[in-house]
Write a protein that holds these residues in place. Sequence first.
Motif, PDB file in Angstrom:
ATOM      1  N   PRO A 123       4.265   4.785  -8.247  1.00  0.00           N
ATOM      2  CA  PRO A 123       3.082   4.427  -7.483  1.00  0.00           C
ATOM      3  C   PRO A 123       3.061   5.116  -6.122  1.00  0.00           C
ATOM      4  CG  PRO A 123       4.638   2.599  -7.511  1.00  0.00           C
ATOM      5  CD  PRO A 123       5.146   3.626  -8.471  1.00  0.00           C
ATOM      6  N   ALA A 124       1.896   5.591  -5.715  1.00  0.00           N
ATOM      7  CA  ALA A 124       1.728   6.160  -4.377  1.00  0.00           C
ATOM      8  C   ALA A 124       0.260   6.026  -4.019  1.00  0.00           C
ATOM      9  CB  ALA A 124       2.149   7.630  -4.350  1.00  0.00           C
ATOM     10  N   GLU A 164      -0.740   8.488   1.130  1.00  0.00           N
ATOM     11  CA  GLU A 164       0.660   8.941   1.022  1.00  0.00           C
ATOM     12  C   GLU A 164       0.748  10.250   0.248  1.00  0.00           C
ATOM     13  OE1 GLU A 164       2.750   4.496   0.936  1.00  0.00           O
ATOM     14  OE2 GLU A 164       2.127   5.473  -0.921  1.00  0.00           O
ATOM     15  N   TRP A 166       9.500  11.991  10.964  1.00  0.00           N
ATOM     16  CA  TRP A 166       8.499  11.215  10.225  1.00  0.00           C
ATOM     17  C   TRP A 166       7.124  11.798  10.496  1.00  0.00           C
ATOM     18  CZ3 TRP A 166       9.024   5.892   8.047  1.00  0.00           C
ATOM     19  CH2 TRP A 166      10.364   5.605   7.759  1.00  0.00           C
ATOM     20  N   MET A 226      -4.341   3.424  -5.186  1.00  0.00           N
ATOM     21  CA  MET A 226      -3.195   4.090  -5.796  1.00  0.00           C
ATOM     22  C   MET A 226      -3.719   5.302  -6.581  1.00  0.00           C
ATOM     23  SD  MET A 226      -0.991   2.078  -4.656  1.00  0.00           S
ATOM     24  CE  MET A 226       0.479   2.646  -5.449  1.00  0.00           C
ATOM     25  N   ARG A 246       9.305  -2.004  -4.929  1.00  0.00           N
ATOM     26  CA  ARG A 246       8.081  -1.253  -5.234  1.00  0.00           C
ATOM     27  C   ARG A 246       6.934  -2.216  -5.478  1.00  0.00           C
ATOM     28  NH1 ARG A 246      11.537   2.313  -8.457  1.00  0.00           N
ATOM     29  NH2 ARG A 246      12.043   4.050  -7.086  1.00  0.00           N
ATOM     30  N   ARG A 268       7.104   1.939  -0.922  1.00  0.00           N
ATOM     31  CA  ARG A 268       7.170   3.140  -1.753  1.00  0.00           C
ATOM     32  C   ARG A 268       7.865   4.297  -1.051  1.00  0.00           C
ATOM     33  NH1 ARG A 268       2.090   0.911  -2.420  1.00  0.00           N
ATOM     34  NH2 ARG A 268       1.346   2.233  -0.729  1.00  0.00           N
ATOM     35  N   ASP A 269       7.923   4.236   0.271  1.00  0.00           N
ATOM     36  CA  ASP A 269       8.570   5.295   1.024  1.00  0.00           C
ATOM     37  C   ASP A 269      10.087   5.124   0.907  1.00  0.00           C
ATOM     38  OD1 ASP A 269       9.635   6.984   2.929  1.00  0.00           O
ATOM     39  OD2 ASP A 269       7.955   6.700   4.300  1.00  0.00           O
ATOM     40  N   THR A 286      -0.343  -4.165  -6.763  1.00  0.00           N
ATOM     41  CA  THR A 286      -0.132  -2.725  -6.893  1.00  0.00           C
ATOM     42  C   THR A 286      -0.674  -2.218  -8.224  1.00  0.00           C
ATOM     43  OG1 THR A 286       1.909  -3.136  -5.737  1.00  0.00           O
ATOM     44  CG2 THR A 286       1.607  -0.945  -6.625  1.00  0.00           C
TER      45      THR A 286
END
Lengths: 255, 343
Positions: free
Chosen positions: A91-92, A96, A111, A136, B276, B281-282, B337
């Motif tokens: 997932p992202a 991001e 960063w 997402m 998650r 997520r990072d 999510t």
Amino acid sequence: MSLLATSSLGITIGTTTVCSGLELTINKGERWCVLGRNGTGKTTLLHTLAGLRPPAAGTIALNNRPLLHMSRKPVAQQIGLLFQDHADTFPASVLETVLTGRHPWLGPWQWEGCRDVAMARDALQAVGLHNMEDRMVNTLSGGERRRAGIACLLTQDPQLLLLDEPTNHLDIHYQIRMLDLLAKQVAHNSKALLLVMHDLNLAVRYCNRFLLLFGDGETIQGTVATALTQANLEQLYQHPLQAIPGPHGMVWLPQ
Amino acid sequence: MPASDMTRAFILRPVALLGTLLLLTLASLLFSLASGSVAVSWQDLLAIFPGTTIDGGNDLAGRVVLELRWPRTVAAFITGALLALAGGLMQVLLRNPLADPYVLGVSGGAATGALLAMLAGLGSLWLQGAAFSGALISMLLVFGLSHGSGSWTTSRLLLTGIVIASGWGAIIGLLLAISPEQGLRGMLFWLMGDLSSSGFPSSGFPILVIGLVAAMAIGRTLNILTHGEQTAGALGVNVRPLRYFIYLLASLLTATAVTLAGSIGFVGLIVPHMLRLLGVRDHRLLLPAATLLGGSLLLVADTLARTLLAPRQLPVGILTALVGVPVFLLLLHHSRTLHGEAR
């Protein structure tokens, strides 16, 4: 000064010869289109030019430096690549994903800062995804995902943009909007573009240099007038074509 | 762009998450130290540590805590932390959410080594050495064999690892079949994961710290790698050396954990996913968070394992699953999510 120049470049995939002895010079301000039938090695050529795959023969120079001897990071600052597909296993969010374009510009412990986020948001605005930054990526439609990929490329801000079928999944409005956006990048920021496309008419409208891959190692390069002749295109696609004058040059129709 | 958004996303959330997990870690440490057949009050605990002046009344409590519970508590925390960190790394390396630290056979090699040592009747130091050697042999075997004709692809690595792991499985079965009756219980406990014979993990702590720092150093690169190797390459990542590094790091962390406590399942697979599902997520945040959460989860599970049916001790692997499964299912149920909303 040329941005990217190949010298006697030879590329093979298994038994297929994509090109041999290719002398390709890409200058700032040029918009190249690679044309060819399925399986002639257009994607492989793109990956080779980005330094992701060693060529079978010849050399590639990026700003007069040998590409294959450069480390990956400075290459990624100057060459960006939009892949044909996106692999989203984890997932992202959209923001991001687009921010990953800043990776080549950041130090190992650094960063992403306000400036990087601002660039990513500007890119999302430009591709019409500004209200979706928290979505997402795996929930986006095909066309939205494609535009997120283009936004990532804009955020990476390279000199040479290589795009593998950028108009895949895009509706007519976004096909024109994305290609306008890319053409504007080339014109205003002295970049260069190399597209792989199957839509001849969009290619004629947006590109000023053409590279035809015939699948047997033969290539033809030139402008609309010199490369995109009826004979060349019919030989390229192994299909009879009809040319009709249109607002942006010839419109090619398959017979 | 509003600056408050940035602060919220990049500073406040990590601080809040890591702060909460630090508190959880502290709470689980105290829970573990205070629990057991000898009752130790909170006041006693506070008295034991800062001064370590043990007066007559607290003598027994002090000795139990310092000599028995403290080493085991630290061992449990470090083992859980190592496994969760290794699991997070392995999932990125194999780009497979179902990967756990053991999927490439490291634990099988360690178990074979440990069982051979038990069969030979060797002491616990030898057992640890044998387990660690087995893990290293397995790691190098998979590393060497997964190089085909120059390529080192994910699927090739995964297949090689799984095949080697099944090979170890067969050898373990053989060793169990030929070993005498009285040794079987110890072997089975080792295979399910058992912290009761772990001493103070003097080597585990530095390896955990070094591993975490190394993982944090490649944190942003790991984020990039989750988008695929080709994408990572195009974004300036030197993919092959990075993958070697992740493989060796994750294997070393796993080998250390397995040497400490046998093959404790579940922690390495589930902890990264729990985070998650919470929207982390990072990997620069996920890996330290997983380290703390994995350590705490295993610590709580081990405390329950040694107290629930006291004086009988249960294999901790059973408890990690019993604690972890409901928590994980709850998170999965409430996760937004999966419905496409971040945060």
